[in-house]
Design a protein around this motif. Sequence first.
Motif, PDB file in Angstrom:
ATOM      1  N   SER A  87     -15.282 -84.471 -15.886  1.00 23.01           N
ATOM      2  CA  SER A  87     -14.739 -85.014 -14.635  1.00 23.01           C
ATOM      3  C   SER A  87     -15.555 -86.236 -14.236  1.00 23.01           C
ATOM      4  O   SER A  87     -16.785 -86.168 -14.181  1.00 23.01           O
ATOM      5  N   ILE A 142     -10.666 -92.705  -7.500  1.00 19.79           N
ATOM      6  CA  ILE A 142      -9.851 -92.252  -8.621  1.00 19.79           C
ATOM      7  C   ILE A 142     -10.658 -91.223  -9.412  1.00 19.79           C
ATOM      8  O   ILE A 142     -11.788 -91.495  -9.823  1.00 19.79           O
ATOM      9  N   TRP A 200     -10.790 -88.823 -12.751  1.00 19.49           N
ATOM     10  CA  TRP A 200     -10.252 -88.579 -14.098  1.00 19.49           C
ATOM     11  C   TRP A 200     -10.828 -87.271 -14.618  1.00 19.49           C
ATOM     12  O   TRP A 200     -12.036 -87.059 -14.581  1.00 19.49           O
ATOM     13  N   GLU A 201      -9.953 -86.390 -15.099  1.00 17.84           N
ATOM     14  CA  GLU A 201     -10.369 -85.104 -15.621  1.00 17.84           C
ATOM     15  C   GLU A 201      -9.754 -84.881 -16.994  1.00 17.84           C
ATOM     16  O   GLU A 201      -8.566 -85.142 -17.202  1.00 17.84           O
ATOM     17  N   ALA A 202     -10.578 -84.407 -17.926  1.00 13.53           N
ATOM     18  CA  ALA A 202     -10.114 -84.161 -19.289  1.00 13.53           C
ATOM     19  C   ALA A 202     -10.752 -82.878 -19.807  1.00 13.53           C
ATOM     20  O   ALA A 202     -11.966 -82.688 -19.667  1.00 13.53           O
ATOM     21  N   GLN A 250      -4.427 -84.965 -19.807  1.00 12.02           N
ATOM     22  CA  GLN A 250      -5.496 -85.324 -18.892  1.00 12.02           C
ATOM     23  C   GLN A 250      -4.872 -85.592 -17.535  1.00 12.02           C
ATOM     24  O   GLN A 250      -3.661 -85.804 -17.424  1.00 12.02           O
ATOM     25  N   THR A 251      -5.677 -85.574 -16.491  1.00 12.44           N
ATOM     26  CA  THR A 251      -5.147 -85.802 -15.144  1.00 12.44           C
ATOM     27  C   THR A 251      -5.919 -86.918 -14.455  1.00 12.44           C
ATOM     28  O   THR A 251      -7.128 -87.070 -14.638  1.00 12.44           O
ATOM     29  N   ILE A 252      -5.183 -87.690 -13.663  1.00 16.72           N
ATOM     30  CA  ILE A 252      -5.750 -88.759 -12.854  1.00 16.72           C
ATOM     31  C   ILE A 252      -5.318 -88.524 -11.415  1.00 16.72           C
ATOM     32  O   ILE A 252      -4.114 -88.467 -11.124  1.00 16.72           O
ATOM     33  N   THR A 272      -5.302 -89.841  -7.565  1.00 11.78           N
ATOM     34  CA  THR A 272      -5.443 -91.022  -6.717  1.00 11.78           C
ATOM     35  C   THR A 272      -5.006 -90.654  -5.302  1.00 11.78           C
ATOM     36  O   THR A 272      -4.697 -89.497  -5.004  1.00 11.78           O
ATOM     37  N   TRP A 292       3.299 -91.004 -18.519  1.00  8.20           N
ATOM     38  CA  TRP A 292       2.589 -91.024 -17.245  1.00  8.20           C
ATOM     39  C   TRP A 292       3.593 -91.343 -16.130  1.00  8.20           C
ATOM     40  O   TRP A 292       4.282 -92.354 -16.182  1.00  8.20           O
TER      41      TRP A 292
END
Length: 319
Positions: free
Chosen positions: A66, A74, A76-78, A101-103, A105, A141
């Motif tokens: 993370s 922002i 970002w998680e993977a 993965q998730t972003i 915002t 996306w």
Amino acid sequence: MKRLIMIVVLAAFGWAGWWFFQAHTLRGQVETWFEERRQDGWVATYVDFSIGGFPNRLDMTFEDLSLANPDTNILWEAPFFQILSLSYKPDHRILIFPDLQTITTATGVHEVTSEGFRASVVFADGDRIDRVNAEATVLNWGGTALAETTAALLRQDDKQYQFAFVAKSIARAEGRLTPLAEGRVDDTQINTRITFDKDWAMSTLKGDRPQPTKIDVSLMSYQLAALNLNLAGDLDVDDQGRASGELTLRAVNWQDALEQARVGQQLPGSVTEKLVQGLSVVAGLKGRSDTLDLPLRLIDGQMSLGLIPLGPAPLLQVP
């Protein structure tokens, strides 16, 4: 013979020692980087971090990673992320992204799904970024899907970079990509030369990012059925991201596109007929009735196509 065997054994032990020294040093650098980011107010966490690749590689693997910069808000998680490199070529890194993965915002949580999404980064003079290449067989996306996509950023000169992008197709699950594209465009290409206010480097990723000041567009194009659209020209960008300049919009087989819009009821028949009549005169001035050239002007962030005002243009800023 014994002497040769001894030399080989000593060389093997020496190389093994060198690899473990590099791995230990790299682990310390990574742990220090994460600790410094947390002290700067970032979210910078992982559940597990390992280094493998003996004897010739230094491959870093993160699990449940993370990262969030407080300046951009922002996150970002993977679940999985790898950075691969050769032990004797540490300035060239390969990045392997997970299939999901998730972003996060201000607008919400966005899932990014992909197949074969990877990138490579080449550094020079320490942490300056000289070349970035990325590719994905499929990249999704926000309801938009890209197929067979490649992108490249290559440093040409001081603060000047060549940027190229190619996608075999871009499709949207709902809504339109463009006023005339119901759901899909093909053969998208971008080739530009961008001047930034400073060079890209690893240090700029944790502070203010380089911002464009000038964009020379050699080609921006896509194919919509029989219609081919492309843009070319030069833009200047102010410190607020507002663009000024002129691009030439060229539409080949534009009559077919208007006819498709009429059949698909995207444009009323009476409007289509008037557009064809008026634009045929403009196209005829250039000598080819199937090719339409129109100036797309941008002044302080406002756009107009010929004499038709289009409203504000998108801000050209790197978040």
